[in-house]
Design a protein around this motif. Structure first.
Motif, PDB file in Angstrom:
ATOM      1  N   GLN A  12       5.767 -47.137 131.567  1.00  0.00           N
ATOM      2  CA  GLN A  12       6.773 -46.497 132.407  1.00  0.00           C
ATOM      3  C   GLN A  12       8.078 -46.317 131.635  1.00  0.00           C
ATOM      4  O   GLN A  12       8.343 -47.059 130.674  1.00  0.00           O
ATOM      5  CB  GLN A  12       7.031 -47.348 133.639  1.00  0.00           C
ATOM      6  N   PRO A  13       8.904 -45.372 132.027  1.00  0.00           N
ATOM      7  CA  PRO A  13      10.215 -45.216 131.382  1.00  0.00           C
ATOM      8  C   PRO A  13      10.984 -46.532 131.405  1.00  0.00           C
ATOM      9  O   PRO A  13      10.996 -47.249 132.415  1.00  0.00           O
ATOM     10  CB  PRO A  13      10.901 -44.149 132.234  1.00  0.00           C
ATOM     11  N   LEU A  85      11.572 -47.000 126.197  1.00  0.00           N
ATOM     12  CA  LEU A  85      10.838 -45.754 125.989  1.00  0.00           C
ATOM     13  C   LEU A  85      11.153 -44.746 127.086  1.00  0.00           C
ATOM     14  O   LEU A  85      11.349 -45.115 128.247  1.00  0.00           O
ATOM     15  CB  LEU A  85       9.338 -46.038 125.942  1.00  0.00           C
ATOM     16  N   GLN A  86      11.192 -43.488 126.676  1.00  0.00           N
ATOM     17  CA  GLN A  86      11.515 -42.393 127.584  1.00  0.00           C
ATOM     18  C   GLN A  86      10.407 -41.338 127.526  1.00  0.00           C
ATOM     19  O   GLN A  86       9.643 -41.293 126.549  1.00  0.00           O
ATOM     20  CB  GLN A  86      12.857 -41.790 127.197  1.00  0.00           C
ATOM     21  N   PRO A  87      10.309 -40.491 128.535  1.00  0.00           N
ATOM     22  CA  PRO A  87       9.254 -39.474 128.533  1.00  0.00           C
ATOM     23  C   PRO A  87       9.223 -38.626 127.275  1.00  0.00           C
ATOM     24  O   PRO A  87       8.136 -38.220 126.825  1.00  0.00           O
ATOM     25  CB  PRO A  87       9.575 -38.646 129.782  1.00  0.00           C
ATOM     26  N   GLU A  88      10.368 -38.377 126.683  1.00  0.00           N
ATOM     27  CA  GLU A  88      10.397 -37.567 125.467  1.00  0.00           C
ATOM     28  C   GLU A  88       9.832 -38.293 124.257  1.00  0.00           C
ATOM     29  O   GLU A  88       9.660 -37.692 123.193  1.00  0.00           O
ATOM     30  CB  GLU A  88      11.828 -37.095 125.172  1.00  0.00           C
ATOM     31  N   VAL A 123       4.647 -41.956 128.010  1.00  0.00           N
ATOM     32  CA  VAL A 123       5.694 -42.567 128.824  1.00  0.00           C
ATOM     33  C   VAL A 123       5.825 -41.738 130.095  1.00  0.00           C
ATOM     34  O   VAL A 123       6.246 -40.588 130.061  1.00  0.00           O
ATOM     35  CB  VAL A 123       7.028 -42.633 128.074  1.00  0.00           C
ATOM     36  N   SER A 124       5.445 -42.350 131.202  1.00  0.00           N
ATOM     37  CA  SER A 124       5.432 -41.614 132.459  1.00  0.00           C
ATOM     38  C   SER A 124       5.485 -42.591 133.616  1.00  0.00           C
ATOM     39  O   SER A 124       4.961 -43.692 133.538  1.00  0.00           O
ATOM     40  CB  SER A 124       4.159 -40.765 132.556  1.00  0.00           C
TER      41      SER A 124
END
Length: 125
Positions: A12-13, A85-88, A123-124
């Protein structure tokens, strides 16, 4: 000369993952090692490298302050600790030998030599 990346997954983010890089057929400790990633439809992006003597580490601006590269030359492994961590950050992550000195230029210009199968990081929420 091949390198095997592992440790990816779905997170997850804001979460964390630790990637590992293992050699096949050579001694990792003899080389500068880097990590790069590639997302679908995007260019390969160099993100970090570490010198063979473990004295220098460099990072792309996109991951600086969140990712940490390290190595254990006794175990002959290289790691990438990824925090916040981020979606990008979603991409396939691979480790590779670095064919020049480990520095910002090497990362920006993707000065990588040999690599192998990467590991997927998603990452979601």
């Amino acid at each position: 000369v091949q390198l095997q990346a592992s440790g990816g997954g779905l997170v997850q983010p804001g979460g964390s993952l630790r990637l590992s890089c293992a050699p096949s057929g050579f001694t990792l400790a003899d080389y500068n090692i880097g990590w790069f990633r590639q997302a679908p439809g995007k260019e390969r992006e160099g993100i970090s490298c570490i010198s063979s003597d473990n004295r220098r580490a460099h990072y792309a601006d996109s991951v600086k302050g969140r990712f940490t590269i390290s190595r254990d030359n006794i175990k002959d492994m290289v790691y990438l600790q990824m925090n916040n961590l981020q979606p990008e950050d979603t991409a396939v992550y691979s480790c590779a030998t670095v064919v020049i000195n480990c520095n910002d230029y090497a990362i920006r210009n993707r000065a990588f030599g040999s690599w192998g199968q990467g590991t997927q990081v998603t990452v979601s929420s």
